[in-house]
Design an enzyme around this catalytic site. Sequence first.
Site, PDB file in Angstrom:
ATOM      1  N   GLY A 179      16.870  34.502   9.108  1.00 17.09           N
ATOM      2  CA  GLY A 179      17.711  34.981  10.215  1.00 17.09           C
ATOM      3  C   GLY A 179      19.062  35.459   9.731  1.00 17.09           C
ATOM      4  N   GLY A 201      22.165  35.009   8.755  1.00 16.34           N
ATOM      5  CA  GLY A 201      22.994  33.862   8.369  1.00 16.34           C
ATOM      6  C   GLY A 201      24.467  34.199   8.268  1.00 16.34           C
ATOM      7  N   ARG A 202      24.757  35.485   8.164  1.00 16.14           N
ATOM      8  CA  ARG A 202      26.175  35.889   8.109  1.00 16.14           C
ATOM      9  C   ARG A 202      26.358  37.281   8.694  1.00 16.14           C
ATOM     10  NH1 ARG A 202      27.211  37.203   1.750  1.00 16.14           N
ATOM     11  NH2 ARG A 202      25.103  37.812   1.239  1.00 16.14           N
ATOM     12  N   LYS A 245      29.169  41.898   8.713  1.00 13.03           N
ATOM     13  CA  LYS A 245      28.565  41.041   7.686  1.00 13.03           C
ATOM     14  C   LYS A 245      29.664  40.198   7.061  1.00 13.03           C
ATOM     15  CE  LYS A 245      25.708  41.265   3.504  1.00 13.03           C
ATOM     16  NZ  LYS A 245      24.846  42.133   2.683  1.00 13.03           N
ATOM     17  N   ASP A 305      27.859  29.404   4.090  1.00 13.14           N
ATOM     18  CA  ASP A 305      29.116  29.456   4.848  1.00 13.14           C
ATOM     19  C   ASP A 305      29.260  30.648   5.792  1.00 13.14           C
ATOM     20  OD1 ASP A 305      29.400  31.471   3.027  1.00 13.14           O
ATOM     21  OD2 ASP A 305      31.019  30.541   1.883  1.00 13.14           O
ATOM     22  N   GLY A 306      28.286  31.551   5.777  1.00  8.70           N
ATOM     23  CA  GLY A 306      28.391  32.697   6.684  1.00  8.70           C
ATOM     24  C   GLY A 306      29.377  33.754   6.219  1.00  8.70           C
ATOM     25  N   ASP A 349      12.426  40.212   3.920  1.00  6.66           N
ATOM     26  CA  ASP A 349      13.547  40.140   4.864  1.00  6.66           C
ATOM     27  C   ASP A 349      14.617  41.175   4.538  1.00  6.66           C
ATOM     28  OD1 ASP A 349      13.623  38.100   2.665  1.00  6.66           O
ATOM     29  OD2 ASP A 349      15.720  38.015   3.244  1.00  6.66           O
ATOM     30  N   ASN A 350      14.455  41.868   3.411  1.00  5.11           N
ATOM     31  CA  ASN A 350      15.404  42.934   3.080  1.00  5.11           C
ATOM     32  C   ASN A 350      14.756  44.312   3.178  1.00  5.11           C
ATOM     33  OD1 ASN A 350      17.482  41.131   2.614  1.00  5.11           O
ATOM     34  ND2 ASN A 350      17.062  40.955   0.430  1.00  5.11           N
ATOM     35  N   ASP A 353      20.872  45.859   2.992  1.00  2.00           N
ATOM     36  CA  ASP A 353      21.270  44.657   2.248  1.00  2.00           C
ATOM     37  C   ASP A 353      21.503  44.939   0.771  1.00  2.00           C
ATOM     38  OD1 ASP A 353      21.271  43.265   4.552  1.00  2.00           O
ATOM     39  OD2 ASP A 353      19.824  41.745   3.935  1.00  2.00           O
TER      40      ASP A 353
HETATM   41  P1  AMP Z   1      19.791  37.917   1.117  1.00  6.37           P
HETATM   42  O1  AMP Z   1      18.678  37.732   0.151  1.00  6.37           O
HETATM   43  O2  AMP Z   1      21.174  37.929   0.524  1.00  6.37           O
HETATM   44  O3  AMP Z   1      19.575  39.163   1.928  1.00  6.37           O
HETATM   45  O4  AMP Z   1      19.825  36.670   2.109  1.00  6.37           O
HETATM   46  C1  AMP Z   1      18.732  35.871   2.443  1.00  6.37           C
HETATM   47  C2  AMP Z   1      19.074  34.966   3.596  1.00  6.37           C
HETATM   48  O5  AMP Z   1      20.192  34.152   3.272  1.00  6.37           O
HETATM   49  C3  AMP Z   1      19.444  35.680   4.887  1.00  6.37           C
HETATM   50  O6  AMP Z   1      18.969  34.904   5.949  1.00  6.37           O
HETATM   51  C4  AMP Z   1      20.951  35.682   4.842  1.00  6.37           C
HETATM   52  O7  AMP Z   1      21.528  35.772   6.122  1.00  6.37           O
HETATM   53  C5  AMP Z   1      21.227  34.320   4.221  1.00  6.37           C
HETATM   54  N1  AMP Z   1      22.528  34.255   3.541  1.00  6.37           N
HETATM   55  C6  AMP Z   1      22.890  34.822   2.370  1.00  6.37           C
HETATM   56  N2  AMP Z   1      24.161  34.523   2.060  1.00  6.37           N
HETATM   57  C7  AMP Z   1      24.637  33.747   3.069  1.00  6.37           C
HETATM   58  C8  AMP Z   1      25.885  33.101   3.338  1.00  6.37           C
HETATM   59  N3  AMP Z   1      26.925  33.193   2.506  1.00  6.37           N
HETATM   60  N4  AMP Z   1      25.986  32.398   4.473  1.00  6.37           N
HETATM   61  C9  AMP Z   1      24.958  32.281   5.326  1.00  6.37           C
HETATM   62  N5  AMP Z   1      23.762  32.839   5.131  1.00  6.37           N
HETATM   63  C10 AMP Z   1      23.596  33.570   4.021  1.00  6.37           C
HETATM   64 MG    MG Z   2      19.163  39.982   3.306  1.00  8.35          MG
END
Ligand code: AMP
Ligand code: MG
Length: 515
Positions: A107, A109-110, A136, A148-149, A275-276, A285
């Site tokens: 989901g 997350g940030r 973002k 930490d979002g 998810d990307n 992303d």
């Molecule tokens: P990513 O591979 O960076 O696209 O992220 C994979 C998952 O981790 C997604 O659900 C993002 O929203 C979550 N995510 C990545 N970095 C953070 C962060 N600093 N805080 C919260 N969620 C994160």
């Molecule tokens: Mg992502």
Amino acid sequence: MLVELPTPPAARADLEGHAPWLALRQDFVRLGPEFHSATPPEGLPRPRLRLVSADAAQLLGLEPPADDAARGRWAQAFSGNLAAGDGSAICTVYAGHQFGNWAGQLGDGRAHLLGEAAARDPRQALGHGWWEVQLKGAGATPYSRHADGRAVLRSSIREFLASEAMWHLGVPTTRALCLVDSDLAVRRERLETAAVVARLSPSFLRFGHFEHFSHSGRHDALRRLVDYTIERLYPACADAANPALALLREVVATTAALIAGWQALGFVHGVMNTDNMSILGWTVDYGPFGFVDAFDPAYTPNTSDTWQRYAWARQPAVARWNLLALASALVPLVDDRQALADSVEDFGEAFAARMRRRMHDKLGLGPEQPGDGELVQDWLDLLRACGADWTLAHRLLAQVVANPEIPPPDAFAGQFRRWPQRLADWLARLRQRLQPLSAPQREQRLRDMLHGNPCYVPRHHLLQHAIEQAQQGDFAAAQRLHRVWRRPYDEQADAADLAAPPPPDAAAAVLSCSS
Ligand code: AMP
Ligand code: MG
């Protein structure tokens, strides 16, 4: 059309305030409550507007901020300190396969979806009528898990500059509207500072959204999501005998075009998890991405990718794997499983055709002739054997082919120092291939090659330099890259340094996932 109204600028006191000039509607909520959670952004303390894309602002009909008061308003709105539209920011839920394994629920997350604005010109949105606006890094959400979002300045500059550059390079991608930063400390491998990028896309839906509702057995919701996606993004599928199957076929086609665009530019996404993967077939992303300098098909910038799963040469196969994951998610809506599998199999030929087209444009080959496949393959083998710079070797090729009577310039010949005779032989074959053209046709062909071979791409060492300056509070280098990368196919005065391969002492482009 959005109109800027005067709003008092300024600081933390406005946290509860509104940005009425940023009129957005929230359409996503009509999917139903299980698709999102209403979550206001946390915002940023003392936000500073650092980078603005006037092009992207224009997509929404927004005037780029022209004075300090307007800059203050933007900083407040796009840090998440002010509520935009009706204030109904949401975060969406999705799942995904990461590095080949089912990761379950993830989901936003940030990321906060503020809402959407009408596109001033749908052609600029590749035919779509609106732009969703997403922040973002504006704080934790119900999907942050233990993170930490936040997003750090370093990765936010990379996303801002690379996504704008990719658009101008001609690859479908989410856009970046602006970057806001703050002194808020964020812990990664070391202490860094926080930033927020406001990004735009007709949709931020990912393959993982479909996987989430399929794998959790909520097939009614999955059906609604497919209908919503077709209505908004792929309307031609609505009349198909099986719309979900038709949707998959479309996504196979848009993804094939996308990956051919990446391969031709030497772009490596770095984290091609499902998810990307955008359901639109757009790049989304920007994390540990990289552009190939010295050509190596096994190149990946992502140090966390020990198995090089997401290396340059593997991106087409991984895209197919991800499409299979999407097809599996659609099984509850399509009785004919063979048809789903066959649709994914179409990816191979769709990609190969797109890639042939791209390489033909890069090498000036025009319509296909027997023997072209070998000519292209031998060129790739030569680039690899010599470790030639992908961007520079292609860019200078037209000039070299056009002037057989003079030796290639050092900048080109130097890339092939290991195999000069192989280069000479190959160039002779290419010239021979172009020989039957009339002189004006050949000149036109060589001019066209410049449209297939950019002069400037977001090379790692250039981004790194701009980041180091920005971390000292100086955004001039980042602004310069932004400006030059708006016209990546035009040689620009005073930008020769941005076209050159990395200096030998430049650090290799290796990045962790930390952002
Ligand atoms: P990513 O591979 O960076 O696209 O992220 C994979 C998952 O981790 C997604 O659900 C993002 O929203 C979550 N995510 C990545 N970095 C953070 C962060 N600093 N805080 C919260 N969620 C994160
Ligand atoms: Mg992502």
